[in-house]
Write a protein that holds these residues in place. Structure first.
Motif, PDB file in Angstrom:
ATOM      1  N   VAL A 170       0.864  -1.174   0.000  1.00  0.00           N
ATOM      2  CA  VAL A 170       0.000   0.000   0.000  1.00  0.00           C
ATOM      3  C   VAL A 170       0.904   1.230   0.000  1.00  0.00           C
ATOM      4  N   LEU A 208      -3.191   4.537  -1.469  1.00  0.00           N
ATOM      5  CA  LEU A 208      -4.039   5.165  -0.462  1.00  0.00           C
ATOM      6  C   LEU A 208      -4.223   6.628  -0.852  1.00  0.00           C
ATOM      7  N   SER A 266      -7.896   2.060   0.656  1.00  0.00           N
ATOM      8  CA  SER A 266      -7.148   2.313  -0.574  1.00  0.00           C
ATOM      9  C   SER A 266      -7.965   1.999  -1.826  1.00  0.00           C
TER      10      SER A 266
END
Length: 285
Positions: A170, A208, A266
């Motif tokens: 992420v 994100l 996200s």
């Protein structure tokens, strides 16, 4: 694939801890009996210190292990745990506090990563890596930059090996907008990210977005590593001149919880790949 020396040390440490606890002994009691410091026992059990044959035999004797075959097998693992990993050839080009991570990463079955500021080392292109190393090091020589970048490139081999780890990354949106080195370098880097995520089923990349707002890991990057043949996961967090390794169940569980929150906030993996491609094209024009 043989376990890395770093992972073997951690496995040995866990076995020694299990033996100690089965005898209902504290680390302090063992340290006093062997005339060691309690921190030495803790470092050995945490896999943070190499274990000598002599110390291994002393500990096994302390825990009542007398079978010659059991002792031989344990000492054999101890000797394998002292062998050098591939990163040893890079010598002083890599900080000592980072080398244990390379061993864990090489043997991991799963790596969960959250990055706030830059592309993770496993996914960096050579030119991007060189620029990051140049900016974060104190007056590095051209040779040091090249050697560190080369080490990062070698790390990426785990992504395409037989039985590769599952890697889930992420990235904070800032990572894909921050211009590292040049627009050309960013075009290359983001295109590479999209390609790796799209063509490797074991790699997932999510972004994100800024609009996700505040979250539990603002300003804090971390990785969670899990292993097939070693119980317990490990959290790694890098700082400016050191790193933190956490293996307490409560610490790992909290980071896993936060990572799942980041995943939920996200952009979906397919949309993230499209976003990476679009941003890469903008840098390429």
């Amino acid at each position: 694939m043989a376990a890395s020396p770093t992972v073997l040390r951690r496995r040995l440490g866990q076995e020694l801890r299990n033996l100690r606890e089965s005898k209902k002994l504290t680390a302090a009691q063992v340290a006093k009996s062997l005339a060691w410091s309690e921190s030495k026992v803790s470092r050995i059990e945490g896999g943070k210190s190499p274990l000598s044959d002599k110390d291994a035999k002393l500990l096994l004797n302390e825990y009542g292990v007398q079978d010659p075959q059991d002792i031989r097998q344990f000492v054999d693992l101890v000797r394998r745990s002292r062998q050098n990993g591939w990163w040893h050839s890079y010598g002083d080009a890599l900080p000592e506090w980072f080398k244990p991570y390379l061993g864990f990463e090489a043997d991991a079955a799963q790596v969960l990563i959250y990055e706030t500021e830059l592309v993770h080392g496993l996914l960096q292109t050579e030119r991007y890596a060189q620029s990051v190393i140049r900016s974060m090091s104190q007056a590095p020589t051209a040779d040091e930059i090249d050697r560190r970048a080369s080490a990062r490139i070698q790390r990426k081999e785990i992504l395409t090996r037989d039985n590769p780890p599952k890697v889930w990354v992420v990235l904070n949106e800032a990572v894909i907008h921050r211009v590292v080195a040049s627009r050309s370098v960013m075009h290359e880097q983001l295109s590479h990210l999209a390609e790796v995520a799209e063509n490797n089923p074991n790699v997932t990349v999510q972004i994100l977005p800024f609009e996700a707002g505040a979250h539990a890991s603002m300003g804090y990057s971390f990785s969670i590593l899990s292993f097939d043949d070693t119980p317990g996961s490990l959290v790694y967090s890098e700082q400016l001149t050191s790193a933190v390794y956490l293996d307490k169940t409560s610490d790992v569980s909290r980071h896993e919880e936060i990572f799942q929150q980041l995943v939920a906030a996200s952009t979906r993996p397919d949309s993230s790949v499209a976003w990476l491609k679009e941003t890469a094209e903008r840098f390429g024009t």
